[in-house]
Motif scaffolding. Structure first.
Motif, PDB file in Angstrom:
ATOM      1  N   ILE A 181       0.945  -1.105  -0.011  1.00 33.49           N
ATOM      2  CA  ILE A 181       0.153  -0.159   0.010  1.00 33.49           C
ATOM      3  C   ILE A 181       0.867   1.260  -0.008  1.00 33.49           C
ATOM      4  N   ASP A 182       0.532   2.290  -1.014  1.00 37.57           N
ATOM      5  CA  ASP A 182       1.163   3.476  -0.862  1.00 37.57           C
ATOM      6  C   ASP A 182       0.596   4.684  -0.244  1.00 37.57           C
ATOM      7  N   HIS A 183      -0.802   4.519   0.277  1.00 35.27           N
ATOM      8  CA  HIS A 183      -1.620   5.542   0.686  1.00 35.27           C
ATOM      9  C   HIS A 183      -2.659   5.237   1.437  1.00 35.27           C
ATOM     10  N   ALA A 184      -2.908   5.597   2.760  1.00 33.69           N
ATOM     11  CA  ALA A 184      -3.950   5.327   3.667  1.00 33.69           C
ATOM     12  C   ALA A 184      -4.934   6.508   3.529  1.00 33.69           C
ATOM     13  N   VAL A 185      -6.267   6.435   3.316  1.00 40.34           N
ATOM     14  CA  VAL A 185      -7.335   7.045   3.242  1.00 40.34           C
ATOM     15  C   VAL A 185      -7.962   6.818   4.524  1.00 40.34           C
ATOM     16  N   VAL A 186      -8.049   7.923   5.450  1.00 42.84           N
ATOM     17  CA  VAL A 186      -8.424   7.575   6.887  1.00 42.84           C
ATOM     18  C   VAL A 186      -9.832   7.953   7.204  1.00 42.84           C
ATOM     19  N   ILE A 187     -10.818   7.267   7.635  1.00 43.19           N
ATOM     20  CA  ILE A 187     -11.836   7.626   8.151  1.00 43.19           C
ATOM     21  C   ILE A 187     -12.135   7.632   9.665  1.00 43.19           C
ATOM     22  N   THR A 188     -13.053   8.092  10.102  1.00 49.33           N
ATOM     23  CA  THR A 188     -13.336   8.242  11.683  1.00 49.33           C
ATOM     24  C   THR A 188     -14.795   7.842  11.927  1.00 49.33           C
ATOM     25  N   ALA A 189     -14.935   7.304  13.197  1.00 49.24           N
ATOM     26  CA  ALA A 189     -16.275   7.078  13.710  1.00 49.24           C
ATOM     27  C   ALA A 189     -16.975   8.389  14.009  1.00 49.24           C
ATOM     28  N   GLY A 190     -17.995   8.869  13.551  1.00 53.85           N
ATOM     29  CA  GLY A 190     -18.275  10.269  13.646  1.00 53.85           C
ATOM     30  C   GLY A 190     -17.594  11.303  12.987  1.00 53.85           C
ATOM     31  N   PRO A 191     -17.932  12.620  13.035  1.00 54.18           N
ATOM     32  CA  PRO A 191     -17.301  13.572  12.411  1.00 54.18           C
ATOM     33  C   PRO A 191     -15.749  13.734  12.689  1.00 54.18           C
ATOM     34  N   TRP A 192     -14.823  14.333  11.782  1.00 54.80           N
ATOM     35  CA  TRP A 192     -13.501  14.374  12.253  1.00 54.80           C
ATOM     36  C   TRP A 192     -13.220  15.620  13.138  1.00 54.80           C
ATOM     37  N   SER A 193     -12.358  15.688  13.767  1.00 51.92           N
ATOM     38  CA  SER A 193     -11.844  16.877  14.475  1.00 51.92           C
ATOM     39  C   SER A 193     -10.584  17.400  14.124  1.00 51.92           C
ATOM     40  N   VAL A 194     -10.254  18.425  14.468  1.00 53.90           N
ATOM     41  CA  VAL A 194      -8.799  18.867  14.085  1.00 53.90           C
ATOM     42  C   VAL A 194      -7.812  18.098  14.901  1.00 53.90           C
ATOM     43  N   ALA A 195      -8.246  17.829  16.034  1.00 58.28           N
ATOM     44  CA  ALA A 195      -7.131  16.879  16.717  1.00 58.28           C
ATOM     45  C   ALA A 195      -6.844  15.806  15.877  1.00 58.28           C
ATOM     46  N   GLY A 196      -7.953  15.110  15.582  1.00 61.36           N
ATOM     47  CA  GLY A 196      -7.645  13.895  14.713  1.00 61.36           C
ATOM     48  C   GLY A 196      -6.947  14.208  13.529  1.00 61.36           C
ATOM     49  N   ALA A 197      -7.104  14.985  12.791  1.00 56.14           N
ATOM     50  CA  ALA A 197      -6.463  15.366  11.709  1.00 56.14           C
ATOM     51  C   ALA A 197      -4.758  15.494  12.175  1.00 56.14           C
ATOM     52  N   GLU A 198      -4.677  16.177  13.035  1.00 54.51           N
ATOM     53  CA  GLU A 198      -3.311  16.502  13.544  1.00 54.51           C
ATOM     54  C   GLU A 198      -2.756  15.378  13.932  1.00 54.51           C
ATOM     55  N   THR A 199      -3.306  14.323  14.713  1.00 55.36           N
ATOM     56  CA  THR A 199      -2.889  12.907  14.822  1.00 55.36           C
ATOM     57  C   THR A 199      -2.282  12.433  13.553  1.00 55.36           C
ATOM     58  N   LEU A 200      -3.095  12.362  12.752  1.00 60.77           N
ATOM     59  CA  LEU A 200      -2.765  11.824  11.384  1.00 60.77           C
ATOM     60  C   LEU A 200      -1.277  12.396  10.629  1.00 60.77           C
ATOM     61  N   GLY A 201      -1.085  13.754  10.919  1.00 59.91           N
ATOM     62  CA  GLY A 201      -0.129  14.310  10.428  1.00 59.91           C
ATOM     63  C   GLY A 201       1.069  14.043  11.084  1.00 59.91           C
ATOM     64  N   ARG A 202       0.889  13.408  12.477  1.00 60.77           N
ATOM     65  CA  ARG A 202       1.972  13.067  13.198  1.00 60.77           C
ATOM     66  C   ARG A 202       2.464  11.569  13.011  1.00 60.77           C
ATOM     67  N   VAL A 203       1.364  10.928  12.423  1.00 56.64           N
ATOM     68  CA  VAL A 203       1.778   9.655  11.773  1.00 56.64           C
ATOM     69  C   VAL A 203       2.802   9.572  10.794  1.00 56.64           C
ATOM     70  N   ALA A 204       2.512  10.694   9.934  1.00 61.70           N
ATOM     71  CA  ALA A 204       3.405  10.933   8.747  1.00 61.70           C
ATOM     72  C   ALA A 204       4.746  11.273   8.959  1.00 61.70           C
ATOM     73  N   GLY A 205       4.913  11.961  10.142  1.00 64.31           N
ATOM     74  CA  GLY A 205       6.470  12.352  10.522  1.00 64.31           C
ATOM     75  C   GLY A 205       6.918  11.050  11.165  1.00 64.31           C
ATOM     76  N   LEU A 206       6.239  10.249  11.837  1.00 65.25           N
ATOM     77  CA  LEU A 206       6.783   9.146  12.324  1.00 65.25           C
ATOM     78  C   LEU A 206       7.392   8.076  11.469  1.00 65.25           C
ATOM     79  N   LEU A 207       6.750   8.233  10.458  1.00 63.32           N
ATOM     80  CA  LEU A 207       7.016   7.212   9.363  1.00 63.32           C
ATOM     81  C   LEU A 207       8.069   7.625   8.298  1.00 63.32           C
ATOM     82  N   ASP A 208       8.563   8.878   8.237  1.00 59.98           N
ATOM     83  CA  ASP A 208       9.436   9.660   7.504  1.00 59.98           C
ATOM     84  C   ASP A 208      10.925   8.936   7.701  1.00 59.98           C
TER      85      ASP A 208
END
Length: 283
Positions: A256-283
């Protein structure tokens, strides 16, 4: 690996406009690849209800284009029966022009017959929906190339399909679904990206689907590596960036090259920021 936010639920309790814009700006600021929105008239997420808030997809993407400058924007995915093909292609082209080349074109056959009945939408048999999807994809590629000659398909006939202005750059085409005989064959022939589902079986299904796609590519002489492999998965409530990053190492091992991530319920800013930190961890 790239990461994207998939917005399926718009049921923020209040200030929907501000919440939606905030999540999208947070996704852009976090360096995420794309903000995808579900293309439905009724809420289809199994964690929600049919009468929950649902925004029309292309109007929403136009709004988000005006609030952002870098993040990609697309539908995951547009059912081919929702709009006449020229209207759908024009919507994607318009989004691309107005966003400066950030549109992504996600398309599928559609699956929600209850929504079609509720909202008066056509829902022909599955074989016909596949035929209509392929004709729409062929038409999109022609219009984006500036070909205005008559289009003669089984279901669609256009005398002079003008696509002016043309996209700033040809939108990436993602065909949704993982059917082995038809969908993945169409991916191999036409698409820039596929989308598979995160099924909890240790990657067995995903690996199998990608192997089928590779065989289809080999049959037509197309390099398998040209196709971006995306997976739809969920960020669990309270899941840490470290935990999600660990899961993503498995995705990468599956191909897999690309993860498209959904959540249970509406997204939050904090959730989007968490996903950004994931990208940083895998750099």
């Amino acid at each position: 690996m790239r990461f994207s936010v998939g917005i399926t639920d718009f049921s923020w309790p209040d200030k929907l406009t501000e919440e939606l814009a905030g999540v999208t700006v947070a996704a852009e600021d976090a360096g995420l690849d794309t903000v995808w929105v579900a293309d439905h008239l009724l809420q289809a997420d199994p964690n929600s209800t049919a009468d929950s808030a649902m925004l029309e997809a292309y109007t929403t993407l136009g709004f988000l284009a005006a609030r952002t400058s870098r993040v990609g924007l697309g539908t995951m995915v547009s059912a081919v029966t929702f709009r006449p093909p020229a209207l759908l292609i024009k919507a994607v082209s318009t989004l691309d022009v107005l966003s400066g080349g950030r549109a992504r074109f996600g398309i599928g056959t559609g699956h929600h017959d209850g929504e079609a009945r509720a909202m008066g939408l056509p829902f022909p048999p599955v074989g016909e929906r596949f035929e209509r999807m392929e004709e729409t994809v062929r038409l999109a590629l022609r219009m984006w190339d500036g070909d205005t000659s008559p289009f003669e398909g089984t279901h669609y006939r256009l005398e002079r399909p003008i696509g002016n202005p043309r996209p700033a750059r040809r939108p990436k085409l993602l065909i949704g679904g993982a059917g082995e005989r038809k969908t993945l064959r169409l991916v191999a022939r036409y698409a820039d990206a596929c989308n598979v589902f995160d099924i909890p079986d240790g990657g067995r299904t995903v690996r199998h689907k990608l192997a089928v796609l590779a065989r289809h590519c080999e049959e037509i002489g197309r390099p398998y590596g040209e196709i971006e492999k995306t997976i739809s998965t969920r960020l669990a409530p309270g899941e840490t960036a470290e935990s999600f990053a660990h899961r993503c190492t498995d995705f990468a091992a599956w191909g897999i090259d690309h993860a498209v991530v959904i959540t249970a319920g509406p997204w939050s800013v904090a959730g989007a920021e968490t996903l950004g930190r994931v990208a940083g961890l895998l750099d």
